[in-house]
Design an enzyme around this catalytic site. Structure first.
Site, PDB file in Angstrom:
ATOM      1  N   GLY A  31     105.707  34.992  43.856  1.00 30.54           N
ATOM      2  CA  GLY A  31     106.560  35.573  44.885  1.00 30.54           C
ATOM      3  C   GLY A  31     107.006  34.571  45.932  1.00 30.54           C
ATOM      4  O   GLY A  31     106.938  33.366  45.719  1.00 30.54           O
ATOM      5  N   ASN A  32     107.498  35.105  47.071  1.00 32.62           N
ATOM      6  CA  ASN A  32     108.118  34.292  48.127  1.00 32.62           C
ATOM      7  C   ASN A  32     109.194  33.402  47.481  1.00 32.62           C
ATOM      8  O   ASN A  32     109.171  32.180  47.592  1.00 32.62           O
ATOM      9  CB  ASN A  32     107.061  33.459  48.868  1.00 32.62           C
ATOM     10  CG  ASN A  32     107.636  32.830  50.133  1.00 32.62           C
ATOM     11  OD1 ASN A  32     107.588  31.644  50.340  1.00 32.62           O
ATOM     12  ND2 ASN A  32     108.234  33.644  50.977  1.00 32.62           N
ATOM     13  N   HIS A  37     112.910  29.237  42.134  1.00 30.54           N
ATOM     14  CA  HIS A  37     112.545  30.382  41.279  1.00 30.54           C
ATOM     15  C   HIS A  37     113.800  31.034  40.692  1.00 30.54           C
ATOM     16  O   HIS A  37     113.823  31.420  39.516  1.00 30.54           O
ATOM     17  CB  HIS A  37     111.816  31.455  42.102  1.00 30.54           C
ATOM     18  CG  HIS A  37     110.491  31.048  42.644  1.00 30.54           C
ATOM     19  ND1 HIS A  37     110.260  30.890  43.988  1.00 30.54           N
ATOM     20  CD2 HIS A  37     109.313  30.791  42.028  1.00 30.54           C
ATOM     21  CE1 HIS A  37     108.996  30.555  44.179  1.00 30.54           C
ATOM     22  NE2 HIS A  37     108.405  30.481  43.013  1.00 30.54           N
ATOM     23  N   GLY A 149     108.882  25.739  36.453  1.00 31.49           N
ATOM     24  CA  GLY A 149     109.536  24.649  37.187  1.00 31.49           C
ATOM     25  C   GLY A 149     108.777  23.336  37.021  1.00 31.49           C
ATOM     26  O   GLY A 149     107.544  23.319  36.980  1.00 31.49           O
ATOM     27  N   ASP A 152     105.779  21.632  39.339  1.00 28.56           N
ATOM     28  CA  ASP A 152     104.370  21.745  38.961  1.00 28.56           C
ATOM     29  C   ASP A 152     104.190  21.095  37.594  1.00 28.56           C
ATOM     30  O   ASP A 152     103.884  21.762  36.603  1.00 28.56           O
ATOM     31  CB  ASP A 152     103.957  23.216  38.940  1.00 28.56           C
ATOM     32  CG  ASP A 152     104.070  23.844  40.314  1.00 28.56           C
ATOM     33  OD1 ASP A 152     103.389  23.367  41.230  1.00 28.56           O
ATOM     34  OD2 ASP A 152     104.871  24.777  40.488  1.00 28.56           O
TER      35      ASP A 152
HETATM   36  O1  PAF Z   1     103.391  28.344  39.616  1.00 31.98           O
HETATM   37  C1  PAF Z   1     102.971  29.448  40.043  1.00 31.98           C
HETATM   38  O2  PAF Z   1     103.584  30.099  40.880  1.00 31.98           O
HETATM   39  C2  PAF Z   1     101.658  29.983  39.496  1.00 31.98           C
HETATM   40  O3  PAF Z   1     100.749  28.965  39.268  1.00 31.98           O
HETATM   41  C3  PAF Z   1     101.852  30.850  38.226  1.00 31.98           C
HETATM   42  C4  PAF Z   1     102.384  30.034  37.057  1.00 31.98           C
HETATM   43  C5  PAF Z   1     102.778  32.005  38.519  1.00 31.98           C
HETATM   44  C6  PAF Z   1     100.496  31.431  37.780  1.00 31.98           C
HETATM   45  O4  PAF Z   1      99.949  32.227  38.761  1.00 31.98           O
END
Ligand code: PAF
Length: 287
Positions: A31-32, A37, A149, A152
Site C-alpha cells: 500500500g501507500n 506501484h 519493482g 527492491d
Molecule cells: O515490496 C513490497 O512491498 C513487499 O515486500 C511485498 C513484495 C509486497 C511483500 O510483502
C-alpha cells in the site's frame, strides 16, 4: 474495482473470471501507492486480462525494532489511485486472514545464500517473511504473472530463486525504478523524511552514479570504490549500512572478469532506511 478481503472470495471471483479470461497478473504491494506501484499495475495490465493488486502490510517481514506500526496506511487514497487505473481487483486481507495461527506459528519459505547478504544481513528474517507471503499470494491467486519493482533488486532475485527452486508456475516481470526529478527512488518510506532529510536523500543515487562512472572509466578496485562511496555518504550526513558492487545475475561480490554488475546501497537518513541500486554493463559504456 472489486475490493476483496477474504481468500475464499478472491478464489471464487478468480475462478468465475477465468471462464472467460485467459490470464491473471498479481501486483503484490504493502500500500501507500506511488507512481512506481502504478507503473507495475500498468505493466500487469499489458500482460494479463485480469489484474489483482494485493495490499497487505506483512508483519512477518518486519524486524522487532522496525517500522511495522508506523508504516503508512493510506487505504482510501490507494483505492482512488487504483480505480483511476481501472484495476480489476484489490485484495486487502486482514492479518488473521493471512496468518490464522499467527505469524510465529506458520510454515515459512526460506531461500538460502542470497538472503544472507545485503539487506538480508542487516535485516535477519526479512526475506523469509517476504518469500512466505509472496508464496501464499501466488498460491491463493494462481496468477500467471507477478510484477515487482527493480528498486527492491535483492527481493526480486530472492523471489525468482524461490520460483525456480519450488517450480512455481508463474512468470516474474520487473519494472525499472521510478525516480523523482532529483534522482531519489520513489519509496513509501520517503514520506518519513523531514524537509532537510528529503534534500539530502538524492545523494544516495548520486553516490551510486559516481561509482558507476568510476567503473565505466575502468576502475576495478571494487572494495576501494565501495569504501569511498560509504565515506562519501557518511560525509554528507547518511549512516551507510552497505554499498556493494555485485555480479548482477548471481548476486555475489563482483570480480575483475564480470561484465554485468550492480551497485547496491542501503543507508539511513535519520531513522529512515533507504535502499537503491544501479546496474553497470561493461559492454555498454553509457549511464
Ligand atoms: O515490496 C513490497 O512491498 C513487499 O515486500 C511485498 C513484495 C509486497 C511483500 O510483502
Amino acid at each position: 474495482m472489486r475490493i476483496i478481503q477474504t481468500i475464499k472470495e478472491l478464489q471464487q471471483t478468480l475462478n468465475q473470471q477465468r471462464q472467460t479470461a485467459r490470464s491473471v497478473a498479481l501486483v503484490p504491494t504493502m500500500g501507500n501507492l506511488h507512481q512506481g506501484h502504478l507503473q507495475l499495475v500498468s505493466t500487469a495490465q499489458r500482460h494479463a486480462d485480469i489484474v489483482v493488486v494485493s495490499l497487505f502490510v506483512n508483519p512477518t517481514q518486519f524486524g522487532a525494532n522496525e517500522d511495522l506500526d508506523g508504516y503508512p496506511r493510506t487505504l482510501q487514497d490507494d483505492i482512488d489511485k487504483l480505480e483511476a487505473l481501472n484495476t480489476d481487483i484489490l485484495f486487502t486481507p486482514s492479518i488473521d486472514e493471512m496468518y490464522p495461527l499467527g505469524g510465529d506459528n506458520t510454515s515459512y519459505v526460506h531461500v538460502p545464500d542470497i538472503t544472507n547478504v545485503l539487506c538480508g544481513a542487516s535485516r535477519p528474517g526479512h526475506f523469509d517473511g517476504v518469500t512466505t507471503i509472496v508464496n501464499k499470494l501466488f498460491n491463493i491467486s494462481r496468477a500467471e504473472f507477478a510484477v515487482f519493482g527493480e528498486k527492491d533488486f535483492q527481493q526480486v532475485a530472492v523471489i525468482r530463486r524461490m520460483v525456480e527452486d519450488l517450480n512455481i508456475p508463474i512468470t516474474i516481470i520487473t519494472e525499472p525504478t521510478v525516480r523523482e526529478a532529483d534522482g531519489l527512488a520513489l519509496s513509501s518510506r520517503n514520506g518519513y523524511l523531514s524537509k532537510a532529510q528529503r534534500q539530502l536523500a538524492p545523494q544516495l543515487y548520486a553516490t551510486l552514479l559516481e561509482v558507476k562512472i568510476a567503473i565505466n572509466a575502468g576502475d576495478k578496485n571494487f572494495k576501494q570504490l565501495e569504501a569511498n562511496a560509504k565515506d562519501r555518504l557518511t560525509a554528507q550526513g547518511f549512516k551507510p549500512d552497505y554499498v556493494h558492487i555485485f555480479q548482477r545475475n548471481f548476486l555475489r561480490p563482483a570480480c575483475d572478469s564480470d561484465i554485468d554488475l550492480i551497485i547496491l546501497a542501503a543507508a539511513f537518513v535519520g531513522t529512515t532506511r533507504l535502499i537503491d541500486n544501479l546496474s553497470v554493463n561493461l559492454s555498454i559504456k553509457s549511464l
